[in-house]
Design an enzyme around this catalytic site. Structure first.
Site, PDB file in Angstrom:
ATOM      1  N   TYR A 115       6.515   6.125  -9.252  1.00 18.07           N
ATOM      2  CA  TYR A 115       6.473   4.579  -9.919  1.00 18.07           C
ATOM      3  C   TYR A 115       7.035   3.503  -9.148  1.00 18.07           C
ATOM      4  CZ  TYR A 115       7.544   1.579 -13.802  1.00 18.07           C
ATOM      5  OH  TYR A 115       7.567   0.407 -14.546  1.00 18.07           O
ATOM      6  N   ALA A 116       7.946   3.799  -8.329  1.00 15.82           N
ATOM      7  CA  ALA A 116       8.770   3.121  -7.219  1.00 15.82           C
ATOM      8  C   ALA A 116       7.778   2.602  -6.200  1.00 15.82           C
ATOM      9  CB  ALA A 116       9.962   3.591  -6.575  1.00 15.82           C
ATOM     10  N   LYS A 132       4.930   0.300  -7.870  1.00 23.83           N
ATOM     11  CA  LYS A 132       5.366  -0.928  -8.049  1.00 23.83           C
ATOM     12  C   LYS A 132       5.602  -1.870  -6.769  1.00 23.83           C
ATOM     13  CE  LYS A 132       4.962  -1.067 -12.528  1.00 23.83           C
ATOM     14  NZ  LYS A 132       3.926  -1.872 -13.187  1.00 23.83           N
TER      15      LYS A 132
END
Length: 265
Positions: free
Chosen positions: A164-165, A168
């Site tokens: 996810y990091a 994003k």
């Protein structure tokens, strides 16, 4: 397959701008769709299934707005094309695109599967790419467009969220690059990076961490400078500015909606 359901009141005088919001069945996406409708946009409310968008659409229509429910998988090139065709046939060409669709598949690196990685990258990055590529055709022809991409403070690094990091963080580079490419055509591209926002996704995070939900909300609120949890409307307010005509000299920016400096979170 892409499905559409149109619920609307008669068009107001003039030709309203048309906004397309992905992942808009609930949570932050639904709040963004409602805010853009309040701002005078006709809104295409897109999620995996058109039926899941019905409540958001009905709320917009009840407030006197115009909305269309559209079902599509943003990672599918064919379904994205079908979605745009349905929207253009019913509402017209989108002048505002909000890439909000997202999923989480959290785990520590040694437990994370290739599927966990690929699914998150697919929805966040491939989805934003396919939607933006489709939207820019009409935006550049019209000489006006607003693309707003949803990132996250997790892009700065967050334990258990390598996928996810990374996705994003990729949104930041994607946003800045599109701003450089599309600016001369009257299209601005910006990003909004929420911090801790109270949604169903935060409840899932609490379950993953094994923390009582209310305790987690209190902990996160205490870490924000403003002393409270963020709400979906806080993110929608930021998107509203970037989607407006008044934001035309702002492009390639990432706005952290985090209740304080992002690094302190």
């Amino acid at each position: 397959m892409t499905e559409g359901e149109r619920l609307s009141t008669p068009h107001p005088s003039g030709s309203p701008r048309i906004a397309l919001v992905t992942g808009a069945a609930r949570g932050i996406g639904a709040s963004i769709a409602l805010r853009l409708a309040q701002d005078g946009h006709a809104v295409a409310v897109l999620d995996l299934k058109a039926a899941e968008c019905t409540e958001t659409v009905r709320t917009i229509v009840a407030g006197g707005g115009i909305a269309l429910a559209v079902g599509a998988d943003v990672t599918s090139e064919d379904e994205v094309a079908q979605a745009f065709a349905a929207i253009e046939a019913e509402l017209g060409s989108p002048t505002v695109l909000v890439n909000n669709a997202g999923i989480i598949r959290d785990n520590l690196l040694f437990r994370m599967t290739v599927d966990d990685w690929d699914q998150v990258m697919g929805v966040h990055l491939r989805g934003a790419f396919l939607m933006s590529r489709a939207a820019q055709h009409s935006m550049t022809r019209q000489g006006f467009g607003r693309i707003v991409n949803l990132s996250s403070t997790s892009s700065l690094g967050n334990r258990g969220q390598a996928n996810y990091a990374a996705a994003k963080a990729g949104i930041l580079g994607f946003t800045r690059t599109l701003a450089l490419e599309l600016g001369r055509f009257g299209v601005t591209v910006n990003g909004v990076a929420p911090g801790y926002i109270q949604t169903e996704m935060t409840r899932v995070t609490a379950e993953r961490l094994g923390v009582p939900y209310e305790d987690m909300l209190q902990q996160w609120a205490a870490r924000a400078s403003v002393g409270r949890m963020g709400q979906p409307a806080d993110v929608a307010n930021a998107v509203s500015f970037f989607a407006s005509e008044e934001s035309g000299f702002v492009s390639g920016q990432m706005l952290y909606v985090a209740g304080g400096p992002a690094l302190e979170l």
